[in-house]
Scaffold this motif. Structure first.
Motif, PDB file in Angstrom:
ATOM      1  N   GLY A  66     -17.812  62.887  52.275  1.00 21.78           N
ATOM      2  CA  GLY A  66     -16.721  63.334  51.115  1.00 21.78           C
ATOM      3  C   GLY A  66     -15.690  63.943  51.521  1.00 21.78           C
ATOM      4  O   GLY A  66     -14.856  64.595  50.900  1.00 21.78           O
ATOM      5  N   ASP A  84     -11.405  61.879  49.382  1.00 24.46           N
ATOM      6  CA  ASP A  84     -11.611  61.558  47.976  1.00 24.46           C
ATOM      7  C   ASP A  84     -10.923  60.090  47.443  1.00 24.46           C
ATOM      8  O   ASP A  84      -9.872  59.582  47.621  1.00 24.46           O
ATOM      9  CB  ASP A  84     -10.996  62.634  47.174  1.00 24.46           C
ATOM     10  CG  ASP A  84     -11.154  62.493  45.745  1.00 24.46           C
ATOM     11  OD1 ASP A  84     -11.997  61.958  45.174  1.00 24.46           O
ATOM     12  OD2 ASP A  84     -10.392  63.236  44.854  1.00 24.46           O
ATOM     13  N   LEU A  85     -11.962  59.354  46.980  1.00 18.74           N
ATOM     14  CA  LEU A  85     -11.780  58.141  46.719  1.00 18.74           C
ATOM     15  C   LEU A  85     -11.416  57.773  45.130  1.00 18.74           C
ATOM     16  O   LEU A  85     -11.047  56.692  44.781  1.00 18.74           O
ATOM     17  CB  LEU A  85     -12.694  57.067  47.148  1.00 18.74           C
ATOM     18  CG  LEU A  85     -13.036  56.902  48.536  1.00 18.74           C
ATOM     19  CD1 LEU A  85     -14.342  56.058  48.963  1.00 18.74           C
ATOM     20  CD2 LEU A  85     -11.685  56.645  49.330  1.00 18.74           C
ATOM     21  N   ARG A  86     -11.645  58.817  44.387  1.00 13.67           N
ATOM     22  CA  ARG A  86     -11.308  58.688  43.030  1.00 13.67           C
ATOM     23  C   ARG A  86      -9.898  58.606  42.634  1.00 13.67           C
ATOM     24  O   ARG A  86      -8.962  59.053  43.226  1.00 13.67           O
ATOM     25  CB  ARG A  86     -11.950  60.166  42.149  1.00 13.67           C
ATOM     26  CG  ARG A  86     -13.335  60.273  42.222  1.00 13.67           C
ATOM     27  CD  ARG A  86     -13.777  61.424  41.422  1.00 13.67           C
ATOM     28  NE  ARG A  86     -13.118  62.582  42.435  1.00 13.67           N
ATOM     29  CZ  ARG A  86     -13.209  64.016  42.247  1.00 13.67           C
ATOM     30  NH1 ARG A  86     -14.062  64.480  41.597  1.00 13.67           N
ATOM     31  NH2 ARG A  86     -12.721  64.893  43.259  1.00 13.67           N
ATOM     32  N   ASP A  87      -9.766  57.603  41.621  1.00 13.02           N
ATOM     33  CA  ASP A  87      -8.549  57.161  41.077  1.00 13.02           C
ATOM     34  C   ASP A  87      -7.514  56.513  42.233  1.00 13.02           C
ATOM     35  O   ASP A  87      -6.277  56.865  42.263  1.00 13.02           O
ATOM     36  CB  ASP A  87      -7.852  58.446  40.475  1.00 13.02           C
ATOM     37  CG  ASP A  87      -8.556  58.659  39.337  1.00 13.02           C
ATOM     38  OD1 ASP A  87      -9.113  58.042  38.519  1.00 13.02           O
ATOM     39  OD2 ASP A  87      -8.658  59.890  39.084  1.00 13.02           O
ATOM     40  N   ARG A  88      -8.369  55.851  43.311  1.00  9.80           N
ATOM     41  CA  ARG A  88      -7.635  55.324  44.533  1.00  9.80           C
ATOM     42  C   ARG A  88      -7.949  53.770  44.120  1.00  9.80           C
ATOM     43  O   ARG A  88      -8.986  53.493  43.901  1.00  9.80           O
ATOM     44  CB  ARG A  88      -7.977  55.964  45.682  1.00  9.80           C
ATOM     45  CG  ARG A  88      -7.880  57.484  45.931  1.00  9.80           C
ATOM     46  CD  ARG A  88      -6.657  57.904  46.358  1.00  9.80           C
ATOM     47  NE  ARG A  88      -6.606  59.238  46.319  1.00  9.80           N
ATOM     48  CZ  ARG A  88      -5.892  59.868  47.010  1.00  9.80           C
ATOM     49  NH1 ARG A  88      -5.043  59.293  47.841  1.00  9.80           N
ATOM     50  NH2 ARG A  88      -5.805  61.295  47.036  1.00  9.80           N
ATOM     51  N   SER A  89      -7.026  53.109  45.069  1.00  5.48           N
ATOM     52  CA  SER A  89      -7.201  51.641  45.232  1.00  5.48           C
ATOM     53  C   SER A  89      -7.525  51.432  46.789  1.00  5.48           C
ATOM     54  O   SER A  89      -6.778  52.164  47.534  1.00  5.48           O
ATOM     55  CB  SER A  89      -6.042  50.914  44.860  1.00  5.48           C
ATOM     56  OG  SER A  89      -5.284  51.070  43.593  1.00  5.48           O
ATOM     57  N   THR A 122     -16.673  51.913  46.229  1.00  8.65           N
ATOM     58  CA  THR A 122     -16.651  51.670  44.637  1.00  8.65           C
ATOM     59  C   THR A 122     -17.778  52.506  44.174  1.00  8.65           C
ATOM     60  O   THR A 122     -17.560  53.195  43.053  1.00  8.65           O
ATOM     61  CB  THR A 122     -17.088  50.318  44.181  1.00  8.65           C
ATOM     62  OG1 THR A 122     -16.103  49.210  44.626  1.00  8.65           O
ATOM     63  CG2 THR A 122     -17.229  50.121  42.639  1.00  8.65           C
ATOM     64  N   LEU A 171     -18.604  55.321  45.282  1.00 12.80           N
ATOM     65  CA  LEU A 171     -18.092  56.688  45.464  1.00 12.80           C
ATOM     66  C   LEU A 171     -17.009  57.132  44.757  1.00 12.80           C
ATOM     67  O   LEU A 171     -16.775  58.361  44.448  1.00 12.80           O
ATOM     68  CB  LEU A 171     -17.839  57.166  47.160  1.00 12.80           C
ATOM     69  CG  LEU A 171     -19.120  56.868  48.051  1.00 12.80           C
ATOM     70  CD1 LEU A 171     -18.534  56.943  49.435  1.00 12.80           C
ATOM     71  CD2 LEU A 171     -19.909  57.994  47.862  1.00 12.80           C
TER      72      LEU A 171
END
Length: 86
Positions: free
Chosen positions: A60, A63-68, A84, A86
């Protein structure tokens, strides 16, 4: 690219590469991937580097949220699947 001498049947680590499937647990999910070293070569197995990076991402600190995310050269795609999830 690094080249590593490889002899089929030799050594401990090579056996897992010839297994027809690999199962991992990341992101509270069980991920089972088919492997086919003999037919598809190095791209058709889960490499240790992908497993280590999956474990790092799961911690953690990134942070992979809203990332390409693009995954290149990590074998069967385990890393992309975990990113994907995560």
């Amino acid at each position: 690219m690094a080249l590593v001498p490889y002899e089929e049947g030799a050594g401990w680590g090579a056996r897992q590469l010839h297994s027809p499937a690999a199962t991992y647990r990341f992101a509270s999910r069980t991920i089972r991937l088919r492997q086919d070293w003999r037919r598809l070569g190095v791209a058709a197995v889960v490499w240790d580097a992908a497993v280590v990076l999956c474990a790092y991402l799961e911690m953690g600190s990134t942070d992979l949220r809203d990332r390409s995310v693009i995954e290149l050269g990590a074998g069967t795609g385990l890393l992309g699947i975990v990113a994907t999830l995560l």
